[in-house]
Design a protein around this motif. Structure first.
Motif, PDB file in Angstrom:
ATOM      1  N   LEU A  96      43.473  16.891  27.296  1.00  0.00           N
ATOM      2  CA  LEU A  96      42.755  18.110  26.122  1.00  0.00           C
ATOM      3  C   LEU A  96      43.700  19.112  26.050  1.00  0.00           C
ATOM      4  N   LEU A  97      44.174  19.191  27.072  1.00  0.00           N
ATOM      5  CA  LEU A  97      45.227  20.599  27.251  1.00  0.00           C
ATOM      6  C   LEU A  97      46.575  20.251  26.460  1.00  0.00           C
ATOM      7  N   GLN A  98      47.192  18.889  26.517  1.00  0.00           N
ATOM      8  CA  GLN A  98      48.201  19.010  25.673  1.00  0.00           C
ATOM      9  C   GLN A  98      47.830  18.845  24.125  1.00  0.00           C
ATOM     10  N   LEU A  99      46.512  18.452  23.836  1.00  0.00           N
ATOM     11  CA  LEU A  99      46.076  18.601  22.512  1.00  0.00           C
ATOM     12  C   LEU A  99      46.149  19.849  21.901  1.00  0.00           C
ATOM     13  N   ALA A 100      45.665  20.558  22.948  1.00  0.00           N
ATOM     14  CA  ALA A 100      45.435  22.210  22.676  1.00  0.00           C
ATOM     15  C   ALA A 100      46.730  22.875  22.440  1.00  0.00           C
ATOM     16  N   SER A 101      47.634  22.251  23.026  1.00  0.00           N
ATOM     17  CA  SER A 101      49.018  22.996  23.039  1.00  0.00           C
ATOM     18  C   SER A 101      50.030  22.517  22.112  1.00  0.00           C
TER      19      SER A 101
END
Ligand code: SUG
Length: 435
Positions: A96-101
């Motif tokens: 999720l963090l990668q998607l958001a970044s």
């Protein structure tokens, strides 16, 4: 017939540019997954390409980065509190963090499909932002870009920025990466829309990698753009090309005006498609590169076809990636010059973008404009060399030289990104953008 001027609108990566390994079927993205990135080098390489365009006399503009990390995405998943708390709480949700970044918005060829006002029935310049639903890390770009484009393009009286198509896989739309506008001596635009997902009875699926563009999306885009059926051709990407890593058609084809450069294995029924195009576009010159001259796997590695073809005072110049500068790709380029398809070629170092599967053509969206429209185009987004120098200094001030995947949880990236975007808006005298 009014002469069209092709404005190149490039995106820039944001300060969270990283190698997430997020794009299945995009071989470079897979190969470089989780390596250390350099957001600063990525942005400076993009600006160097824009500078070269300006030096060649090509009209050039910039589309500012979107804000990342995308805290709205995290909040929608139940993370709450202040901004730092939201990011910190999501740190153990790696995907999720990668998607958001993700900074994938830098590839503006995927930002939208553009149909010039001289081609549409209602005389408007149509822009359909792509929904990019095929890849989760890109699916939030569509609505965010639509809002940004609506705000920034207001001075352009003829423009109509549509909503992205509804977010359904069956309407997967990847924008101009799967669209080519050609025109012959009569100036009439012919639009080639290339889809990848099975769309007609008998269409087979690629077996290894996902196809992204849907036929239903391509036809919907043409309809929204008020294109006559006689000006649009809907053809299928070859499943074998997708399986070889051509996740977008612009990895194996580039065309403009009366020139089309295409790999032999790009399309289903390619012979018939090229014959039809030759009928529709008077004087069309096609350079079809045979598999034996440049095997598909090598074309995907060198990104030769992901070059820009730009009209300059000295003729048509091809701007390609440095990866195309050796072996059989170089031999093809040399032959294109000898055959008079292009005047000459230049190759550029875009390694940070290339390592995520984005070559020169991925980094730009073409806006074919009339002289009047170009004059109305927001001056804040237009680039000249002096402005590019200012932007280079801005990048050096705000972008980190190195970023590791584990840095994405660092809350200072929120503030670094915001400061950078706020200062960019003021440098370009644009309305401030957040969210
Ligand atoms: O959608 N790469 C992009 C590359 C887009 C290239 N665009 C065109 N061909 N027009 C994509 O696959 C990789 C991101 C990552 O893995 O972190 C990425 O999204």
């Amino acid at each position: 017939m009014t002469a069209l001027i092709e404005l190149q609108i490039d995106g820039l990566p944001g300060p969270t540019h990283h190698f997430g390994g997020l794009s299945r079927g995009n071989l470079a993205s897979q190969e470089h997954a989780h390596r250390r990135s350099s957001p600063r080098a990525a942005a400076l390489q993009g600006l160097a390409k824009m500078r070269r365009m300006v030096q060649l006399g090509v009209p050039q503009a910039l589309l500012p980065p979107l804000e990342r990390p995308d805290l709205g995405l995290l909040r929608a998943c139940g993370y709450d509190g202040d901004d730092e708390a939201v990011l910190s709480a999501a740190v153990d949700q790696w995907e999720l963090l990668q998607l958001a970044s993700s900074s994938a918005f830098m590839w503006t060829a995927n930002c939208a499909t553009v149909v010039p006002s001289c081609d549409s029935r209602d005389g408007r310049l149509h822009v359909v932002p792509a929904n990019l639903v095929a890849m989760s890390h890109r699916a939030r770009e569509g609505r965010q870009r639509a809002a940004q484009l609506r705000q920034l393009l207001q001075p352009l009286r003829s423009v109509m920025v549509h909503d992205p198509l509804p977010p359904l896989l069956a309407l997967g739309d990847e924008g101009a990466a799967n669209h080519v506008r050609l025109s012959g001596a009569d100036g009439i635009g012919q639009h080639l829309f290339v889809y990848g997902r099975p769309g007609r009875p008998g269409d087979s699926s690629p077996s290894r990698h996902p196809a992204r563009q849907a036929l239903a999306a391509s036809t919907a885009v043409a309809q929204l753009c008020r294109l006559d059926r006689a000006r649009a051709l809907f053809v299928r990407q070859h499943p074998a090309a997708i399986d070889a890593g051509a996740f977008h058609n612009d990895v194996v084809m580039v065309g403009t005006r009366d020139r089309l450069l295409v790999h032999q294995g790009a399309l289903v029924d390619q012979v018939a498609v090229l014959a039809e195009l030759a009928k529709r576009v008077p004087g069309l010159r096609i350079a079809e590169i045979a598999e034996r001259e440049l095997p598909m796997a090598e074309a995907v590695r060198s990104y030769l076809f992901n070059s820009q073809l730009v009209m300059t005072p000295e003729g048509l110049v091809l701007i390609g990636p440095s990866q195309a500068g050796s072996g059989r790709s170089l031999a093809c380029l040399t032959r294109l010059v000898e055959q008079g398809m292009i005047q000459r070629f230049e190759l550029m170092d875009l390694d940070e973008s290339m390592a995520n599967g984005g070559g020169p053509a991925c980094l730009r969206l073409r806006f074919p404009l009339s002289g009047d429209e170009l004059a109305q185009f927001p001056a804040g987004l237009r680039l000249d060399e002096a402005r590019i120098t200012v932007l280079e200094a801005w990048v050096t001030r705000h972008y980190r030289d190195r970023l590791l995947p584990e840095d994405l949880g660092d809350a200072s990236l929120i503030h670094e990104g915001r400061r950078a975007l706020t200062e960019l808006s003021s440098l370009l005298a644009l309305p401030a953008q957040h969210g």
